[in-house]
Design a protein around this motif. Structure first.
Motif, PDB file in Angstrom:
ATOM      1  N   TYR A  72      62.422  61.170  65.821  1.00  0.00           N
ATOM      2  CA  TYR A  72      61.299  60.361  66.297  1.00  0.00           C
ATOM      3  C   TYR A  72      60.375  60.089  65.119  1.00  0.00           C
ATOM      4  O   TYR A  72      59.902  61.010  64.461  1.00  0.00           O
TER       5      TYR A  72
ATOM      6  N   LYS B 187      67.766  47.555  59.404  1.00  0.00           N
ATOM      7  CA  LYS B 187      66.633  47.619  60.314  1.00  0.00           C
ATOM      8  C   LYS B 187      65.453  46.983  59.571  1.00  0.00           C
ATOM      9  O   LYS B 187      64.902  47.586  58.652  1.00  0.00           O
TER      10      LYS B 187
ATOM     11  N   GLN C 260      57.823  43.672  62.157  1.00  0.00           N
ATOM     12  CA  GLN C 260      58.082  44.368  63.412  1.00  0.00           C
ATOM     13  C   GLN C 260      58.079  45.872  63.181  1.00  0.00           C
ATOM     14  O   GLN C 260      58.248  46.347  62.047  1.00  0.00           O
ATOM     15  N   LYS C 261      57.876  46.605  64.250  1.00  0.00           N
ATOM     16  CA  LYS C 261      57.939  48.059  64.205  1.00  0.00           C
ATOM     17  C   LYS C 261      59.222  48.486  64.902  1.00  0.00           C
ATOM     18  O   LYS C 261      59.385  48.264  66.104  1.00  0.00           O
ATOM     19  N   PRO C 262      60.162  49.082  64.160  1.00  0.00           N
ATOM     20  CA  PRO C 262      61.435  49.479  64.770  1.00  0.00           C
ATOM     21  C   PRO C 262      61.236  50.537  65.853  1.00  0.00           C
ATOM     22  O   PRO C 262      60.218  51.228  65.895  1.00  0.00           O
ATOM     23  N   ASP C 263      62.218  50.665  66.729  1.00  0.00           N
ATOM     24  CA  ASP C 263      62.200  51.688  67.776  1.00  0.00           C
ATOM     25  C   ASP C 263      62.053  53.057  67.121  1.00  0.00           C
ATOM     26  O   ASP C 263      62.862  53.445  66.281  1.00  0.00           O
ATOM     27  N   PRO C 264      61.017  53.824  67.520  1.00  0.00           N
ATOM     28  CA  PRO C 264      60.776  55.094  66.813  1.00  0.00           C
ATOM     29  C   PRO C 264      61.762  56.201  67.170  1.00  0.00           C
ATOM     30  O   PRO C 264      61.885  57.168  66.420  1.00  0.00           O
TER      31      PRO C 264
ATOM     32  N   THR D 250      65.539  57.695  68.016  1.00  0.00           N
ATOM     33  CA  THR D 250      66.990  57.526  67.931  1.00  0.00           C
ATOM     34  C   THR D 250      67.663  58.865  68.192  1.00  0.00           C
ATOM     35  O   THR D 250      67.064  59.932  67.977  1.00  0.00           O
TER      36      THR D 250
END
Length: 694
Positions: free
Chosen positions: A447, A312, A411-415, A417
């Motif tokens: 999160y 990531k 980039q900011k990864p999806d917070p 999962t």
């Protein structure tokens, strides 16, 4: 009286005549039928054994952490004896718990035999306790053994104890106390007996024959459960039904049949399944792309790094002739494999003016390790123009330090999962039933508010269990910090094992810190913190944690009970030069407000499989602790990567403790800095470096 010698032969994983393979005996551990031999399974061997010889059913688990040390852990069900009063355990048969160990003293040579010393029931109730010396010598397809035993294996008492010449206390053997303590007071006492036998590998590779002369006459069985013995000679067979399955049959005591099965494998030498569900590594181009770094589709490169190398990506930067990737690994257990795949992707993406590829591994925004590959050497090794050793010498691992660099992509990864999986809980060997179990559906989620601050939690729903039988609470002389387990597993079908907020930070080059708070485990909620000093490329670390926790309600919702405690430890970690044993020694305060020390010793093989065990001694007295006297247990940690056809960083962690008691109880935290910084494990990197070209 004429003795025949004995041992255990065994065949290899792929059937091949003439190569020895060592099988388990009735009690668990390499041996014949009722008796052990001096032989050892190869290091890394694991076996699960079950057999029946009326009135005993034995279930054992054997581990071979080293080629010179064997350990076995066993439950024995005695079918003609009850566990306790009918009001407590109904008609459940009596269950005995035991721990065995065997140590090789001398390895076989042309003239000398293999020699071992061992103890049976060394850490259990002592009902079947025995100590022995045994030797083995192989003559072609025949493997002979001869030994002398005190206690259960030598109950026939052939002659006076020679140790009685030293002290007459050795002439009499004290009765077993049945406490689960390691009681050395009775070792090598009483009149011993000889035992021995022979194992013959037949011309049919799948079949071996065992003939033994045992030293027990069954006239002094535990619980006055004496058995008739028509002959001290036992005859048995082992049939290799598959690479990992042995079937056992025998005629013992001259009047009783034995049937059994062994499931076994070797986690040090077995090959992991081919990773057929992994994407293939990118092929190197014939020549580097003729594009400048600022012309590269870095968003596309980031996606390829995620899909193919498991990273990531947080950002990609350039420093002179070096491309640096900052990211968190999510798929590959072995760091060299992830780094090698990253190098392939970058080599396919940038021009020849880039000479170095660097990966900065991060966990929750903590830089853990920085690995740099020389591009030219990597290409030559992948193309088989240079040996792998050249690349290892040229590969650099450094402290992740800030760079003067040009950011090419960020980039900011999806917070958020989440994941859904199966859970399993068990309670083994209690008065309510031999095996109480529960299968659950577990929903976990996370999160990230910022890269280093996150919430994590889990919901667990009951699918199948037999905990309705669970009615017995063990007595305790301490605050009930763990022995209320029955209420925690039976009160609610839907539970919340964890619900907590966490923050981590790299405080200095080798210093890390973490704070956390919430519902930390199924029985405790609270707040705490941890610090860890772990120098890069060193084999030692030092950490400390401190926690204020309160007991949770039995339904594992948001409610709390009255009991609270301050608990914590100072822990030193050392990867020793002795067989790469990792020693973790903790000193501190436990959940029952007792003070003490935990010693945890483990061995990790190059594939990440870890065998270990722990002992905890505290200020709690034996009377306060209860049966077992002190906390101890063993565990095995197996990467799912060794079992699956797709790469994963997840592990199966299996722990076995003879008893659940309140003394020496530790907080079961979800995260530890030592685990989060495992990218600094230089032995794991070196041991798996060949995967860099996969």
């Amino acid at each position: 009286m004429k003795l025949r010698y004995a041992l255990c032969l065994l065949m290899p994983w792929s059937v091949a005549h003439g190569e020895p393979r060592y099988t388990q005996h009735d009690f668990g551990g390499v041996g014949l039928l009722q008796t052990p031999t001096a032989r050892m399974a190869p290091a890394g061997e694991v076996s699960i054994n079950a057999n029946r010889t009326d009135p005993y059913s034995r279930y054992s688990f054997s581990l071979q952490p080293f080629d010179w040390l064997e350990t076995s852990f066993r439950y024995t069900s005695v079918s003609n004896r009850r566990y306790g009063p009918e009001s407590l355990s109904g008609d459940q048969s009596y269950k005995d718990k035991a721990v065995d160990a065997k140590l090789r003293l001398l390895k076989e040579s042309h003239w000398l035999p293999e020699v071992a010393v061992g103890a049976r029931d060394v850490g259990g109730t002592g009902l079947f306790s025995s100590e022995y010396f045994v030797g083995n010598k192989r003559f072609g397809d025949f493997d002979m053994s001869l030994g002398i035993a005190w206690g259960y294996i030598g109950n026939r008492g052939d002659f006076d104890n020679p140790l009685g010449w030293i002290d007459d206390k050795y002439d009499e053997r004290p009765a077993a106390e049945g406490t689960g303590d390691v009681n050395t007071n009775g070792w090598f006492r009483g009149s011993p007996a000889l035992f021995g036998g022979v194992l013959w590998q037949t011309p049919w590779d799948r079949l071996s024959v065992k003939l033994e002369y045992e030293g027990n006459n069954y006239e002094n069985e535990p619980q006055d459960n004496n058995q008739k013995q028509d002959s001290p000679v036992n005859l048995g067979f082992v049939f290799k039904a598959g690479d990992s399955v042995d079937l056992h049959a025998a005629w013992e005591r001259g009047n009783t049949a034995m049937f059994g099965i062994t499931l076994h494998t070797n986690f040090a030498t077995r090959s992991a399944p081919p990773k057929t569900y992994d994407p293939p590594a990118e092929k190197l181009p014939a020549s580097a792309p003729n594009v400048n770094a600022d012309q590269v589709d870095w968003a596309g490169v980031s996606q390829r790094l995620r899909n193919n190398a498991g990273y990531k990506v947080e950002r990609i930067a350039r420093k002179d002739s070096e491309i640096i990737v900052y990211g968190e690994q999510t798929r590959y257990l072995y760091p060299p494999k992830a780094v090698g795949r990253t190098a392939r992707i970058l080599d396919n993406s940038v021009s020849d003016d880039i000479q170095w590829f660097t990966v900065v591994d991060k966990r929750y925004d903590m830089p853990v390790a920085e690995t740099s590959l020389p591009r030219k050497t990597f290409r030559e090794v992948v193309q088989h123009d240079r040996p792998l050793a050249d690349l290892r010498r040229a590969t650099e691992q450094n402290w992740p330090l800030p760079h003067q660099e040009e950011v090419l992509f960020e980039q900011k990864p999806d917070p958020f999962t989440y994941g859904l999986g199966l859970g399993y809980k068990q309670n083994v060997g209690g008065p309510d039933g031999f095996l109480l179990y529960q299968f659950t559906a577990d929903l976990s989620a996370e999160y990230r508010f910022t890269p280093d601050t996150w919430w994590s939690g889990m919901l667990s729903g009951n699918l199948l269990n037999n905990f309705d039988k669970f009615k017995y609470d063990a007595p305790s002389g301490l605050p009930r910090v763990r022995t209320d387990i029955r209420q925690y597993v039976t009160t609610s079908d839907v539970t919340m094992p964890s619900f907590q907020l966490n923050k981590v930070k790299r405080l200095d080059e080798d210093l890390y810190g973490m704070v956390y708070g919430g519902y930390l485990e199924s029985m405790y909620a609270g707040v705490g913190g941890e610090m860890l000093y772990r120098p890069l490329n060193e084999r030692w670390a030092l950490g400390a944690d401190l926690n204020f926790v309160r007991q949770r309600d039995f339904d594992q919702g948001f409610g709390l009970r009255d009991y609270d405690v301050i608990t914590g430890n100072i822990t030193g970690y050392l990867k020793t030069d002795f067989q790469d044993v990792l020693a973790a020694v903790s000193v501190g305060r436990y959940l029952a407000r007792d003070w003490g020390t935990t010693i945890d010793l483990s061995r990790e093989f190059s594939n990440g499989v870890r065998f270990g065990g722990w002992v905890t001694l505290t200020t709690a007295s034996k009377e306060e602790y209860g049966e077992g006297s002190f906390d101890k247990g063993i565990y095995i940690s197996i990467p799912f990567d060794e079992l699956m056809s797709s790469s994963t960083m997840r592990r199966a962690n299996l722990a076995w403790a003879p008893l659940t008691r309140d003394g020496g109880a530790r907080l079961g935290r979800s995260y530890s800095l030592y685990t989060l910084t495992d990218g600094r494990n230089v032995d794991m990197f070196d041991g798996s470096f060949s995967k860099i070209v996969e």
